[in-house]
Design a protein around this motif. Structure first.
Motif, PDB file in Angstrom:
ATOM      1  N   ASN A  76       0.821  -1.200   0.000  1.00  0.00           N
ATOM      2  CA  ASN A  76       0.000   0.000   0.000  1.00  0.00           C
ATOM      3  C   ASN A  76       0.859   1.256   0.000  1.00  0.00           C
ATOM      4  OD1 ASN A  76      -1.277  -2.272   1.637  1.00  0.00           O
ATOM      5  ND2 ASN A  76      -3.044  -1.018   1.130  1.00  0.00           N
ATOM      6  N   VAL A  77       0.335   2.314  -0.636  1.00  0.00           N
ATOM      7  CA  VAL A  77       0.993   3.615  -0.573  1.00  0.00           C
ATOM      8  C   VAL A  77       0.797   4.175   0.829  1.00  0.00           C
ATOM      9  CG1 VAL A  77       0.980   5.971  -1.458  1.00  0.00           C
ATOM     10  CG2 VAL A  77       0.648   4.054  -3.024  1.00  0.00           C
ATOM     11  N   PRO A  78       1.863   4.621   1.493  1.00  0.00           N
ATOM     12  CA  PRO A  78       1.712   5.147   2.863  1.00  0.00           C
ATOM     13  C   PRO A  78       0.785   6.352   2.912  1.00  0.00           C
ATOM     14  CG  PRO A  78       4.016   4.738   2.332  1.00  0.00           C
ATOM     15  CD  PRO A  78       3.248   4.601   1.050  1.00  0.00           C
ATOM     16  N   ASP A  79       0.297   6.631   4.114  1.00  0.00           N
ATOM     17  CA  ASP A  79      -0.622   7.747   4.306  1.00  0.00           C
ATOM     18  C   ASP A  79       0.141   9.061   4.356  1.00  0.00           C
ATOM     19  OD1 ASP A  79      -3.110   8.864   4.651  1.00  0.00           O
ATOM     20  OD2 ASP A  79      -2.968   8.802   6.832  1.00  0.00           O
ATOM     21  N   GLN A 129      10.975  11.048   2.468  1.00  0.00           N
ATOM     22  CA  GLN A 129      12.122  11.515   1.684  1.00  0.00           C
ATOM     23  C   GLN A 129      11.758  11.682   0.216  1.00  0.00           C
ATOM     24  OE1 GLN A 129      15.130  12.549   2.698  1.00  0.00           O
ATOM     25  NE2 GLN A 129      14.410  12.295   4.802  1.00  0.00           N
ATOM     26  N   MET A 130      10.999  10.733  -0.332  1.00  0.00           N
ATOM     27  CA  MET A 130      10.604  10.820  -1.735  1.00  0.00           C
ATOM     28  C   MET A 130       9.689  12.021  -1.961  1.00  0.00           C
ATOM     29  SD  MET A 130      12.265   8.538  -3.242  1.00  0.00           S
ATOM     30  CE  MET A 130      11.535   8.952  -4.817  1.00  0.00           C
ATOM     31  N   LYS A 131       8.807  12.314  -0.998  1.00  0.00           N
ATOM     32  CA  LYS A 131       7.938  13.487  -1.137  1.00  0.00           C
ATOM     33  C   LYS A 131       8.763  14.768  -1.170  1.00  0.00           C
ATOM     34  CE  LYS A 131       5.051  12.877   2.274  1.00  0.00           C
ATOM     35  NZ  LYS A 131       3.889  13.154   3.166  1.00  0.00           N
ATOM     36  N   ILE A 159      -2.014  12.704  -7.598  1.00  0.00           N
ATOM     37  CA  ILE A 159      -2.118  11.250  -7.440  1.00  0.00           C
ATOM     38  C   ILE A 159      -0.915  10.557  -8.078  1.00  0.00           C
ATOM     39  CG2 ILE A 159      -3.462   9.208  -8.086  1.00  0.00           C
ATOM     40  CD1 ILE A 159      -5.964  10.812  -7.859  1.00  0.00           C
ATOM     41  N   VAL A 160      -0.514  11.052  -9.256  1.00  0.00           N
ATOM     42  CA  VAL A 160       0.623  10.435  -9.952  1.00  0.00           C
ATOM     43  C   VAL A 160       1.896  10.586  -9.125  1.00  0.00           C
ATOM     44  CG1 VAL A 160       2.065  10.540 -12.014  1.00  0.00           C
ATOM     45  CG2 VAL A 160      -0.410  10.804 -12.219  1.00  0.00           C
ATOM     46  N   GLU A 161       2.090  11.769  -8.549  1.00  0.00           N
ATOM     47  CA  GLU A 161       3.274  11.984  -7.716  1.00  0.00           C
ATOM     48  C   GLU A 161       3.244  11.121  -6.461  1.00  0.00           C
ATOM     49  OE1 GLU A 161       4.516  16.612  -8.665  1.00  0.00           O
ATOM     50  OE2 GLU A 161       2.901  16.213  -7.251  1.00  0.00           O
ATOM     51  N   ARG A 162       2.065  10.974  -5.854  1.00  0.00           N
ATOM     52  CA  ARG A 162       1.938  10.093  -4.694  1.00  0.00           C
ATOM     53  C   ARG A 162       2.230   8.644  -5.072  1.00  0.00           C
ATOM     54  NH1 ARG A 162      -3.476  10.315  -1.744  1.00  0.00           N
ATOM     55  NH2 ARG A 162      -2.362   8.810  -0.462  1.00  0.00           N
ATOM     56  N   PHE A 163       1.805   8.255  -6.281  1.00  0.00           N
ATOM     57  CA  PHE A 163       2.089   6.900  -6.749  1.00  0.00           C
ATOM     58  C   PHE A 163       3.587   6.676  -6.887  1.00  0.00           C
ATOM     59  CE2 PHE A 163       3.123   4.549 -10.713  1.00  0.00           C
ATOM     60  CZ  PHE A 163       2.934   3.266 -10.215  1.00  0.00           C
ATOM     61  N   TYR A 164       4.275   7.625  -7.511  1.00  0.00           N
ATOM     62  CA  TYR A 164       5.730   7.503  -7.672  1.00  0.00           C
ATOM     63  C   TYR A 164       6.415   7.407  -6.304  1.00  0.00           C
ATOM     64  CZ  TYR A 164       5.324   8.711 -12.637  1.00  0.00           C
ATOM     65  OH  TYR A 164       5.010   8.714 -13.969  1.00  0.00           O
TER      66      TYR A 164
END
Length: 468
Positions: free
Chosen positions: A155-158, A247-249, A263-268
């Motif tokens: 899952n993508v973290p919150d 860190q990725m954010k 959404i695309v950036e959150r997916f990456y």
């Protein structure tokens, strides 16, 4: 601290500007209109402060702008004003920071805005003003379900708010989610073990038949084999994924640390965080599979299993199935996130005044999106499990004498690779062979979500988190 009379004046001015129909309260449409108009004014006022037009106001620009307005401030006060509005610690103010701070300051005059800025506290929005009974729109913490554990790890973290990060609420959410995940995984462990056992079989077998084989071989306690390490890996996995995601954010947002990601950036960011955390804790995934498939007496425990696998098969065995596991993160995280956001937005669009979905609605959206993500990534998960189980024998089926399809004799065959195994499964078992064991996997979703929700709610209360 703004004094009570000044607070009442602010409320009065806000109602004057935003309550267009004079109803005595501010509806969502009126508030939205106020925000749009006030943001235009704030953009104009910000441009007066931003002398070099670089999109930021630094200490020197602030002092110079105040001087032009007939206001003399020293360096210490200017630094305090910057710090009060500066969210990311950069010692300059972006437009987003300026807008967020001034958005509910009901004035179009730069002198009034600066007066408000100088006499307000760092957390001026904190809830005294917003919770005025005459103002219907209030700032609430959004319900959270994205980190509720259903036994899957992709899952993508919150996303946590700035306030939660600053106050330390984020770690309480993670701890509550970890406790809920441990209880949920333990309660649904028999279904998970049946899934793993069915995934490595080359012939069709029913759930009841599989369960009977395991009960006959090891008794009722054998249904929880592999659950210990499955629960133990929650803590490092959650911590690693959360740290990597943050860190990725930061990398994706760049200098504008306060903006909302798409959404695309959150997916990456989520896929990258999942890949990093899975790479580090993957040996524990292999151990979980081996312990779930072990025969009675084969291993004395987790440490014994790790030692024997290393001695007999080498260190590379701890990364068997790593490639399909990493590849599985992409469809799972992408579909899970896209479906979740789509369902949530459709709910909001179908209700009056853009009503925000309740916790249970979000829970249903999360369960549906996770189930679809599992469905699309399941063939990769099955191949991963079979590769993890290489060189290990399962329980002998007394009726069929069925063994794991990939025995040690296959160790050097060309079909032990991911692509080779895909071809072998399709050739020998058909396309349905790629979905062997998916029924118990889906059967555990509803109880896992329900248990996670209940345990998370009680854990949150114990940790001092108010449920929305």
């Amino acid at each position: 601290m703004i004094k009570q009379d000044a607070m009442r004046l602010l409320r009065f001015k806000f109602m004057q500007q935003s309550d267009k129909n004079q109803s005595g309260n501010v509806g969502f449409a009126e508030f939205l209109h106020y925000v749009r108009e006030h943001e235009k004014n704030l953009c104009l006022q910000f441009s007066h402060l931003d002398r070099n037009r670089d999109g930021k106001v630094d200490l020197e620009e602030l002092i110079s702008a105040f001087k032009d307005l007939g206001l003399d401030i020293d360096v210490d006060e200017a630094r305090k004003l910057l710090t009060r509005m500066d969210k990311d610690g950069s010692l300059n103010i972006s437009f987003n920071e300026w807008r967020d701070f001034m958005l509910l300051a009901p004035s179009t005059d730069i002198h009034d805005l600066i007066k408000f800025w100088r006499h307000s506290t760092a957390d001026w929005r904190g809830q005294e003003w917003l919770q005025s009974p005459s103002i219907m729109y209030q700032e609430k913490e959004a319900p959270r379900v994205r980190y509720l554990d259903i036994g899957e790890d992709m899952n993508v973290p919150d996303d946590f708010t700035q306030k939660e990060m600053q106050t330390g609420l984020w770690w309480r959410h993670l701890v509550a989610g970890g406790i809920a995940g441990g209880v949920s995984r333990t309660c649904t462990a028999p279904l998970d073990r049946i899934k793993v056992y069915l995934q490595v079989q080359t012939t069709k077998m029913g759930i009841s038949e599989c369960a009977q084989i395991m009960l006959n071989e090891g008794g009722s306690r054998s249904m929880w084999r592999g659950n210990g390490i499955n629960v133990l890996k929650i803590a490092p996995e959650t911590a690693l994924k959360f740290a990597a995601y943050e860190q990725m954010k930061r990398l994706i947002r760049g200098e504008d640390a306060s903006r909302q990601m798409s959404i695309v950036e959150r997916f990456y960011a989520g896929a990258a965080a999942g890949g990093i955390s899975q790479t580090i804790i993957y040996p524990m995934e292999v151990l979980k599979t081996r312990l779930a498939l072990r025969k009675t007496g084969q291993y004395a425990g987790i440490a014994d299993a790790a030692a024997k696998i290393y001695k007999n098969e080498g260190a590379r065995s701890f990364y068997r199935g790593y490639v399909p596991n990493i590849l599985g993160i992409l469809p799972y995280a992408g579909i899970d996130l896209a479906v979740y956001e789509t369902l949530k937005r459709r709910y909001i669009a179908s209700h009056d005044n853009n009503e925000q979905p309740s916790f249970l609605v979000l829970l249903a959206c999360g369960s549906t999106s996770s189930a679809l993500g599992q469905l699309c990534s399941y063939p990769l998960a099955l191949v991963r499990t079979r590769l993890q189980a290489q060189a290990a024998e399962t329980i002998t089926n007394q009726k069929r004498k069925t063994l794991i399809p990939l025995k040690s004799s296959d160790a050097h065959s060309g079909e032990e690779t991911m692509t080779g195994l895909f071809r072998k499964i399709v050739r020998q078992e058909g396309l349905t062979g790629l979905y062997r064991g998916i029924t118990p996997n889906f059967l555990k979703v509803l109880p896992a979500v329900s248990i996670s929700y209940v345990v998370y709610e009680y854990s949150s209360r114990a940790l001092g988190i108010k449920m929305s």
